[in-house]
Write an enzyme that holds these catalytic residues in place. Structure first.
Site, short mmCIF file in Angstrom:
data_model
loop_
_atom_site.label_atom_id
_atom_site.label_comp_id
_atom_site.label_asym_id
_atom_site.label_seq_id
_atom_site.Cartn_x
_atom_site.Cartn_y
_atom_site.Cartn_z
N GLY A 1 1.43 -1.02 0.25
CA GLY A 1 -0.20 -0.01 0.18
C GLY A 1 1.15 1.40 0.46
CD GLN B 1 3.52 5.69 2.89
OE1 GLN B 1 2.76 5.23 2.43
NE2 GLN B 1 4.13 5.52 3.43
CB CYS C 1 4.98 2.48 7.49
SG CYS C 1 4.65 4.09 6.79
CG LEU C 2 6.28 1.15 1.61
CD1 LEU C 2 5.48 0.93 0.04
CD2 LEU C 2 8.19 0.19 1.32
CG HIS D 1 -1.11 1.16 7.56
ND1 HIS D 1 -0.01 0.99 8.14
CD2 HIS D 1 0.21 2.43 6.24
CE1 HIS D 1 1.38 1.20 7.53
NE2 HIS D 1 1.14 1.93 6.90
CD GLU D 2 -1.26 1.92 2.80
OE1 GLU D 2 -1.39 3.83 2.51
OE2 GLU D 2 -0.47 1.48 3.32
CG HIS E 1 -0.14 6.79 5.07
ND1 HIS E 1 1.30 7.74 6.09
CD2 HIS E 1 0.16 5.58 5.17
CE1 HIS E 1 2.06 6.29 5.98
NE2 HIS E 1 1.72 5.42 5.64
NI NI Z 1 2.59 3.22 5.79
#
Ligand code: NI
Length: 175
Positions: free
Chosen positions: A48, A53, A97-98, A139-140, A143
């Site tokens: 995701g 991000q 998380c990226l 989660h997304e 963000h």
């Molecule tokens: Ni994340």
């Protein structure tokens, strides 16, 4: 046009703490952005990615939680995603998380969520997600509200991870 990988912001970054604005009407620019985000997510690799991000403060997320290489990919593009309802029953997943590379922690969230969004063609969609898909979409969407998975953890654990990320960023800046 070929999709382009974009650099992913690393926590801590003020852009990851902002509440993102809704996407107005769909445009080709926004479709290009969504395709770039999918490219960036698959390349990472991740399941995701949210627009903030990559430094874009608009309400757009992409995800694909198909885990097995043998299964067909299922890339989802969600503009203005909204959680309509959540189950009382919860689930615990080890999340990453990226924007917080190599750090993982267990987070408790509703097990099932119903989500509404506008798809890549501008069509309204509604679907119920369960398991990993439900965790990922929550989660997304977090963000888009300036919230990271570590904000669900106890302050001490969160501070520990943040300090590791500060160190990582200093090292990367020197390299
Ligand atoms: Ni994340």
């Amino acid at each position: 046009m070929k999709a382009m990988k974009r650099p992913i912001l690393i926590h801590p970054d003020p852009r990851l703490k902002k509440v993102c604005v809704p996407v107005p009407d769909l445009s080709d620019d926004l479709r290009v952005l969504a395709d770039d985000m999918l490219e960036t997510m698959y390349a990472a690799p991740g399941i995701g990615l949210a627009a903030p991000q990559i430094g874009i403060l608009q309400r757009l997320i992409v995800l694909d939680c198909v885990k097995e290489d043998d299964d067909e990919p299922r890339p989802l593009v969600m503009f203005n995603p909204e959680i309509i309802s959540s189950s009382g029953e919860t689930n615990v997943y080890e999340e990453g998380c990226l924007s917080i590379p190599d750090q993982y922690a267990e987070v408790t969230r509703p097990k099932v969520v119903e989500v509404e969004w506008m798809d890549r063609d501008g069509k309204a969609q509604r679907e119920t997600f369960d398991g990993l898909w439900a965790t990922c979409v929550q989660h997304e969407i977090d963000h888009l509200n300036g919230k990271l998975f570590i904000d669900h953890l106890k302050p001490l654990k969160r501070q520990m991870i943040t300090r590791k990320m500060q160190k990582l960023k200093r090292e990367r800046a020197r390299a």
